[in-house]
Design a protein around this motif. Sequence first.
Motif, PDB file in Angstrom:
ATOM      1  N   GLY A  55      -2.340   6.485 -16.760  1.00 40.04           N
ATOM      2  CA  GLY A  55      -2.897   5.149 -16.947  1.00 40.04           C
ATOM      3  C   GLY A  55      -3.356   4.534 -15.634  1.00 40.04           C
ATOM      4  O   GLY A  55      -4.382   3.835 -15.583  1.00 40.04           O
ATOM      5  N   MET A  56      -2.611   4.795 -14.546  1.00 36.33           N
ATOM      6  CA  MET A  56      -2.977   4.250 -13.240  1.00 36.33           C
ATOM      7  C   MET A  56      -4.209   4.943 -12.665  1.00 36.33           C
ATOM      8  O   MET A  56      -4.944   4.343 -11.876  1.00 36.33           O
ATOM      9  CB  MET A  56      -1.795   4.379 -12.270  1.00 36.33           C
ATOM     10  N   GLU A  57      -4.452   6.185 -13.054  1.00 37.46           N
ATOM     11  CA  GLU A  57      -5.661   6.890 -12.622  1.00 37.46           C
ATOM     12  C   GLU A  57      -6.899   6.109 -13.065  1.00 37.46           C
ATOM     13  O   GLU A  57      -7.841   5.891 -12.291  1.00 37.46           O
ATOM     14  CB  GLU A  57      -5.689   8.300 -13.227  1.00 37.46           C
ATOM     15  N   LYS A  58      -6.902   5.674 -14.309  1.00 36.21           N
ATOM     16  CA  LYS A  58      -8.035   4.903 -14.843  1.00 36.21           C
ATOM     17  C   LYS A  58      -8.153   3.557 -14.122  1.00 36.21           C
ATOM     18  O   LYS A  58      -9.250   3.097 -13.799  1.00 36.21           O
ATOM     19  CB  LYS A  58      -7.853   4.678 -16.336  1.00 36.21           C
ATOM     20  N   ALA A 110      -6.472  -8.148  -2.944  1.00 33.16           N
ATOM     21  CA  ALA A 110      -6.706  -8.277  -4.383  1.00 33.16           C
ATOM     22  C   ALA A 110      -6.585  -6.925  -5.085  1.00 33.16           C
ATOM     23  O   ALA A 110      -6.071  -6.842  -6.208  1.00 33.16           O
ATOM     24  CB  ALA A 110      -8.082  -8.885  -4.631  1.00 33.16           C
ATOM     25  N   THR A 111      -7.058  -5.869  -4.447  1.00 34.83           N
ATOM     26  CA  THR A 111      -6.960  -4.522  -5.025  1.00 34.83           C
ATOM     27  C   THR A 111      -5.500  -4.115  -5.212  1.00 34.83           C
ATOM     28  O   THR A 111      -5.100  -3.637  -6.280  1.00 34.83           O
ATOM     29  CB  THR A 111      -7.675  -3.495  -4.125  1.00 34.83           C
ATOM     30  N   LEU A 112      -4.700  -4.317  -4.162  1.00 33.40           N
ATOM     31  CA  LEU A 112      -3.287  -3.925  -4.226  1.00 33.40           C
ATOM     32  C   LEU A 112      -2.536  -4.769  -5.250  1.00 33.40           C
ATOM     33  O   LEU A 112      -1.699  -4.251  -6.003  1.00 33.40           O
ATOM     34  CB  LEU A 112      -2.644  -4.062  -2.844  1.00 33.40           C
ATOM     35  N   THR A 113      -2.831  -6.065  -5.301  1.00 31.21           N
ATOM     36  CA  THR A 113      -2.176  -6.938  -6.273  1.00 31.21           C
ATOM     37  C   THR A 113      -2.514  -6.523  -7.695  1.00 31.21           C
ATOM     38  O   THR A 113      -1.642  -6.468  -8.574  1.00 31.21           O
ATOM     39  CB  THR A 113      -2.593  -8.404  -6.044  1.00 31.21           C
ATOM     40  N   SER A 114      -3.786  -6.215  -7.940  1.00 34.14           N
ATOM     41  CA  SER A 114      -4.215  -5.783  -9.270  1.00 34.14           C
ATOM     42  C   SER A 114      -3.518  -4.496  -9.696  1.00 34.14           C
ATOM     43  O   SER A 114      -3.046  -4.374 -10.837  1.00 34.14           O
ATOM     44  CB  SER A 114      -5.738  -5.593  -9.273  1.00 34.14           C
ATOM     45  N   LEU A 115      -3.446  -3.534  -8.781  1.00 37.43           N
ATOM     46  CA  LEU A 115      -2.815  -2.249  -9.111  1.00 37.43           C
ATOM     47  C   LEU A 115      -1.314  -2.414  -9.364  1.00 37.43           C
ATOM     48  O   LEU A 115      -0.756  -1.791 -10.274  1.00 37.43           O
ATOM     49  CB  LEU A 115      -3.060  -1.243  -7.985  1.00 37.43           C
ATOM     50  N   LEU A 116      -0.653  -3.248  -8.561  1.00 35.04           N
ATOM     51  CA  LEU A 116       0.783  -3.479  -8.765  1.00 35.04           C
ATOM     52  C   LEU A 116       1.041  -4.170 -10.102  1.00 35.04           C
ATOM     53  O   LEU A 116       1.993  -3.821 -10.819  1.00 35.04           O
ATOM     54  CB  LEU A 116       1.351  -4.310  -7.620  1.00 35.04           C
ATOM     55  N   PHE A 138       0.823  -1.205   0.000  1.00 30.28           N
ATOM     56  CA  PHE A 138       0.000   0.000   0.000  1.00 30.28           C
ATOM     57  C   PHE A 138       0.862   1.262   0.000  1.00 30.28           C
ATOM     58  O   PHE A 138       0.668   2.176  -0.808  1.00 30.28           O
ATOM     59  CB  PHE A 138      -0.924  -0.027   1.214  1.00 30.28           C
ATOM     60  N   LEU A 139       1.843   1.325   0.899  1.00 30.93           N
ATOM     61  CA  LEU A 139       2.694   2.514   0.978  1.00 30.93           C
ATOM     62  C   LEU A 139       3.569   2.662  -0.261  1.00 30.93           C
ATOM     63  O   LEU A 139       3.866   3.782  -0.694  1.00 30.93           O
ATOM     64  CB  LEU A 139       3.567   2.447   2.239  1.00 30.93           C
ATOM     65  N   TYR A 140       3.983   1.530  -0.829  1.00 29.52           N
ATOM     66  CA  TYR A 140       4.751   1.600  -2.081  1.00 29.52           C
ATOM     67  C   TYR A 140       3.909   2.249  -3.178  1.00 29.52           C
ATOM     68  O   TYR A 140       4.376   3.152  -3.888  1.00 29.52           O
ATOM     69  CB  TYR A 140       5.184   0.201  -2.513  1.00 29.52           C
ATOM     70  N   LEU A 141       2.662   1.811  -3.320  1.00 28.10           N
ATOM     71  CA  LEU A 141       1.791   2.389  -4.345  1.00 28.10           C
ATOM     72  C   LEU A 141       1.545   3.875  -4.101  1.00 28.10           C
ATOM     73  O   LEU A 141       1.605   4.691  -5.024  1.00 28.10           O
ATOM     74  CB  LEU A 141       0.452   1.642  -4.375  1.00 28.10           C
ATOM     75  N   MET A 142       1.273   4.235  -2.838  1.00 28.07           N
ATOM     76  CA  MET A 142       1.035   5.638  -2.520  1.00 28.07           C
ATOM     77  C   MET A 142       2.231   6.506  -2.904  1.00 28.07           C
ATOM     78  O   MET A 142       2.090   7.577  -3.487  1.00 28.07           O
ATOM     79  CB  MET A 142       0.767   5.794  -1.014  1.00 28.07           C
TER      80      MET A 142
END
Length: 714
Positions: A422-425, A439-445, A397-401
């Motif tokens: 692209g990540m905004e979408k 699952a949300t974090l895995t998908s975004l990564l 989570f903190l990595y993505l932020m």
Amino acid sequence: MFKVLANNDTGHAPGHQAGIVIPAALRHVFPTLSDNTSESTPTIEYRINVELYLDGTLLDKVSTRYQYQTWGGTRSPESRVTDQLGALRNRAQGGDILIIQKSLIQNNLYRFILLRKDSTATEDIKHLIDGRRWGELYAQNNLFPTSTETKIVYIWIAKYKNLENFSLNLSSGVKFSYDEELNEVRHEVQQDLPKGFFPHRIEDVIAIIGKNGSGKSNALELICNAVKGAKSSIFSDFLVITQTDKSKRYNCFYQFKEKSPPVGKFIDFEPHSGNIKPLNVIFFSNVYDERRNDFDNEVVDLSVNGEIFLKNRPQNRWDITFLKQIDFLYTSDIESLGLNQPHAAQVVVNAFNSRIGIKSLGAWSDNLDKLYNSIRRRPGDMQVKQIKNRFVSMVRFLYLMDILQLFGSTRSKEPAKSIFRGMEKQMEIALASGLSTDATLTSLLDHLQQLSESEELLRSSERSLFAHPKNSDGQLLNAQFEFLTKLPDLVEDLDISHQADGIRNRAQESFIISHTETSRDFLKDFSRTMSFIRFMSLDWVGLSSGQKAYLNLFSKLTSALSGLSTASVLLCIDEGDLYLHPKWQADFLQRLLTVLSNSSNVGVQLVLTSHSPLLVSDLPRQNLEIMNGFSDADDKIETFGANIYDLYAGPLFLGELTSGLFSHLKLFELSKMAEKSTMTQAERKHVENYLSILGDEILRFKIENTTLQNNSND
């Protein structure tokens, strides 16, 4: 010693052959092991510390095993060095040459130098090997780089901050003076210190002593600026005198605005070019006072001020210090310093602490805000009782932020900005899907990695995004994605506990990881890839503040010294014994010199400041520079081996005081009261109360006698 490596000695060997075989002819270089093996004890081993080099570059410092094994009598006995050698073995090929050096000072310290078979160094020693597969290597003096020993022996400056017409002698062997009126430099040779007074590699030691405000820190800063970057940092007349390889002549580099060149006997004069070479300069300070050291790039600034200044700049957020500390903890110097191994490391997380302000830096968008709040409101998905899962989710989570704010910030450029769009979408899609936190974090990564690949950022050789001191943006992103993908499996082998402080907007969490050889590799990978993340920090558990100060100092110094091989070092240490218990202050110089002697490949000139009489008692008077504020009589004080209590009571420190000022003033009032010819009952009781807690027996006896004599008729 040398050995021409066989293929089985390298990282290309079959799985069970994980080490370097030591022929019987070379065993005498290693610790003596009993050959009394048995079926129940097929292997006898001894741990040694080894520095691994590729040509002249330090790869790693490791604790490895030297062992004698028989496989229970099923195979011929064999000696082998194995464990933690991957940094060297994985780079080696059959036919490469391994140079083996053993420390003359520490029995269990070795240096393994890998020379590639097609390198220039290998060509240079072929005639010494003479077709042998292993044996002794008698190298010519010029085979490996030798250091040029350049010492700074004297500095004079007209004005620098609070220092005016200021002279600083930095040699115990000769004392200089500069007569500004005559524009003449004079010098007087001093009696040599006893032979071998300082350990191997230590060229000289000078301690700058003075009262608070006398300018000790300014003097140390002046030394660095006068040697490196003088053209842009010093604007008054000054001169620097050096001595090279113990020559009887000296070199004077001067910068005068109007005056003619100075004169002096046995001195060669030339204008100061700005940098004095060949010489490495390292500066360390434990003091944190928000003072910014504007040193030249050629000065290695290891100070706390410099480290915090760099961390506060968005392009310099890498915590390289912790990585250095991990490496240092596995060297032989730990034992000589008396340091304990920390029992754990902690990752401190401020994910939802609004006082820290995760939204305050970098790019921020509505979708990032929604993602942040969505994760924050799902505590059930990251239950504390599932500590390892929570740790993995927090890191991701903190990595993505942080990475998304970095990609979208105003200083970023394409393709980072395109990836952010692209990540905004993708955030909109992920938030609308109703997936779990994991699952949300895995998908975004996964999507971030795909976008980075399609935009060719994973192959970028630039350092514009992360501004890492060594690695490119592409190298770091690849390492980060690989680490985050493996993270759930990596934490399975770790012992992790959880601690929470504060609630709601002031919450802070700590994940405490037991310190073992397994966690060591994990912590190194974590520090290498994730330490740029704000609001997440690494620290040790189980070390006192003094031990942490030691670890900080010595890990930084050994790391800085490890890559130097051709020019000597001027090492300036400001208040290195700060925060240490008096017993550790008494040990400080001895331990410092031992580590420097073991770690450096070149000569070291040490200049340090201190308030401690314990340091003063370790050095002869000719090794001390006493700043203004003291009388000429101080020059006659013999300090080496002096009683520290006498030094405390002398003019360098307490002067007439024999106790703290608070008690001194109380006892002065008490003495005056005791001298009164008549005392009331309350006053007598007051004196008795003080006498009952007075620690100085002689003073107590004196006050009691005075009271009795003056009140004998009462």
